[in-house]
Design a protein around this motif. Structure first.
Motif, PDB file in Angstrom:
ATOM      1  N   TYR A   1      70.589 -37.316   0.087  1.00 36.96           N
ATOM      2  CA  TYR A   1      70.403 -38.561  -0.631  1.00 36.96           C
ATOM      3  C   TYR A   1      71.737 -39.285  -0.749  1.00 36.96           C
ATOM      4  O   TYR A   1      72.811 -38.670  -0.723  1.00 36.96           O
TER       5      TYR A   1
ATOM      6  N   GLU B   1      68.684 -43.187  -2.690  1.00 38.01           N
ATOM      7  CA  GLU B   1      67.971 -43.410  -1.436  1.00 38.01           C
ATOM      8  C   GLU B   1      67.884 -42.086  -0.698  1.00 38.01           C
ATOM      9  O   GLU B   1      68.896 -41.389  -0.555  1.00 38.01           O
ATOM     10  N   LEU B   2      66.699 -41.744  -0.241  1.00 40.85           N
ATOM     11  CA  LEU B   2      66.549 -40.569   0.608  1.00 40.85           C
ATOM     12  C   LEU B   2      67.008 -40.933   2.013  1.00 40.85           C
ATOM     13  O   LEU B   2      66.523 -41.904   2.591  1.00 40.85           O
TER      14      LEU B   2
ATOM     15  N   ALA C   1      67.439 -38.388   4.714  1.00 36.42           N
ATOM     16  CA  ALA C   1      66.694 -37.583   5.683  1.00 36.42           C
ATOM     17  C   ALA C   1      66.300 -36.266   5.050  1.00 36.42           C
ATOM     18  O   ALA C   1      66.915 -35.807   4.094  1.00 36.42           O
TER      19      ALA C   1
ATOM     20  N   LYS D   1      63.761 -35.487   9.766  1.00 37.41           N
ATOM     21  CA  LYS D   1      63.058 -36.767   9.579  1.00 37.41           C
ATOM     22  C   LYS D   1      63.943 -37.715   8.795  1.00 37.41           C
ATOM     23  O   LYS D   1      64.284 -37.460   7.639  1.00 37.41           O
ATOM     24  N   TYR D   2      64.286 -38.826   9.434  1.00 39.30           N
ATOM     25  CA  TYR D   2      65.115 -39.836   8.791  1.00 39.30           C
ATOM     26  C   TYR D   2      64.234 -40.917   8.176  1.00 39.30           C
ATOM     27  O   TYR D   2      63.211 -41.312   8.753  1.00 39.30           O
ATOM     28  N   GLU D   3      64.664 -41.387   7.015  1.00 39.03           N
ATOM     29  CA  GLU D   3      63.955 -42.484   6.362  1.00 39.03           C
ATOM     30  C   GLU D   3      64.339 -43.807   7.027  1.00 39.03           C
ATOM     31  O   GLU D   3      65.353 -43.910   7.748  1.00 39.03           O
ATOM     32  N   GLN D   4      63.508 -44.807   6.742  1.00 41.42           N
ATOM     33  CA  GLN D   4      63.798 -46.135   7.272  1.00 41.42           C
ATOM     34  C   GLN D   4      65.187 -46.569   6.831  1.00 41.42           C
ATOM     35  O   GLN D   4      65.593 -46.305   5.695  1.00 41.42           O
TER      36      GLN D   4
ATOM     37  N   TYR E   1      53.697 -34.545   1.950  1.00 46.25           N
ATOM     38  CA  TYR E   1      55.043 -34.636   2.499  1.00 46.25           C
ATOM     39  C   TYR E   1      55.939 -33.682   1.722  1.00 46.25           C
ATOM     40  O   TYR E   1      55.502 -33.052   0.785  1.00 46.25           O
TER      41      TYR E   1
ATOM     42  N   ASN F   1      59.004 -34.922   0.729  1.00 40.32           N
ATOM     43  CA  ASN F   1      60.045 -35.800   0.217  1.00 40.32           C
ATOM     44  C   ASN F   1      59.919 -35.992  -1.282  1.00 40.32           C
ATOM     45  O   ASN F   1      58.840 -36.193  -1.808  1.00 40.32           O
TER      46      ASN F   1
ATOM     47  N   TYR G   1      61.027 -38.572  -4.202  1.00 40.57           N
ATOM     48  CA  TYR G   1      61.522 -39.931  -4.399  1.00 40.57           C
ATOM     49  C   TYR G   1      61.937 -40.096  -5.856  1.00 40.57           C
ATOM     50  O   TYR G   1      61.212 -39.698  -6.766  1.00 40.57           O
TER      51      TYR G   1
END
Lengths: 115, 109
Positions: A36, A45-46, A48, A57-60, B94, B96, B98
């Motif tokens: 992050y 922000e994440l 990956a 996996k990479y975030e946008q 997922y 992830n 957030y």
């Protein structure tokens, strides 16, 4: 207990240079590591998610070309910020979790300052 | 978009009083974690919940996946409780987590 060590704690680098940070899991096997960035405004922000035996996996808005990540074993992960510029400033945090552990354990973060 | 909406963004409490922080989720979450971030930037684990309620000292947290929210209650606030509190939720299907945008808590003597 589960611990995550992250280093360096802070780096000051010149624009266009790179910074590498490392994350070490102790007391558990880090089957997944999330990287992050916390902006100076405190927003997370994440970047990956890296899971052993799976593709990272990479975030946008984040790419492997800019933030290459290595996760070679169940206790270690590293990430590099390549060609750092002002917009890359912030506190970078790794969060690791084990196969049987739902929660994330965070390192103390690596603060990046770009001059 | 923002999957996690955290409120309030800032909160002032007198010592000995209490309040609640809340996170609403715009998608289905399978778990939530609450953190306190100290002045050095370290994230201190407070709670991890896949459902229900957990209590630890003066803190209590609830996670309701069906109604898409989680709360963190602080009672008998002390000066050392000051700091920024974050919720982070794991999206179903997922891996992830957030983060919400945080609640800056100030405890006043």
């Amino acid at each position: 207990g589960a611990l995550v060590y992250q280093y360096p704690r802070r780096t000051i680098c010149k624009s266009g240079t790179s910074m590498r940070m490392e994350c070490q899991a102790v007391g558990f096997q880090a089957t997944s590591v999330a990287w992050y960035r916390q902006s100076p405004q405190k927003t997370f922000e994440l970047i990956a998610l890296s899971t052993v035996n799976s593709a990272i996996k990479y975030e946008q808005n984040f790419t492997q070309e800019k933030f290459p990540i290595s996760h070679p074993n169940l206790s270690f992960s590293s990430m590099t910020v390549l060609n750092a510029y002002l917009e890359d400033r912030g506190l970078y945090l790794c969060g690791a979790r084990g196969q049987n552990t739902g929660q994330l354990y965070f390192g103390e973060g690596s603060k990046l300052t770009v001059l | 978009g923002d999957q996690v909406e955290q409120s309030p963004s800032a909160l002032s409490l007198h010592e000995g009083t209490g309040s609640a922080l809340r996170c609403n989720f715009t998608t289905t979450m399978r778990a939530v974690q609450w953190f306190q971030q100290n002045s050095r930037g370290s994230l201190i684990n407070l709670f991890y919940l896949a459902s229900g309620t957990k209590e630890n000292g003066r803190l209590k947290s609830t996670f309701n996946s069906k109604e898409s929210y989680s709360t963190l209650h602080i009672r008998d606030a002390q000066l050392e409780d000051s700091g920024t509190y974050f919720c982070a939720a794991e999206e179903t299907g997922y891996q992830n987590f957030y983060f919400g945008k945080g609640t800056s808590l100030t405890v006043i003597p």
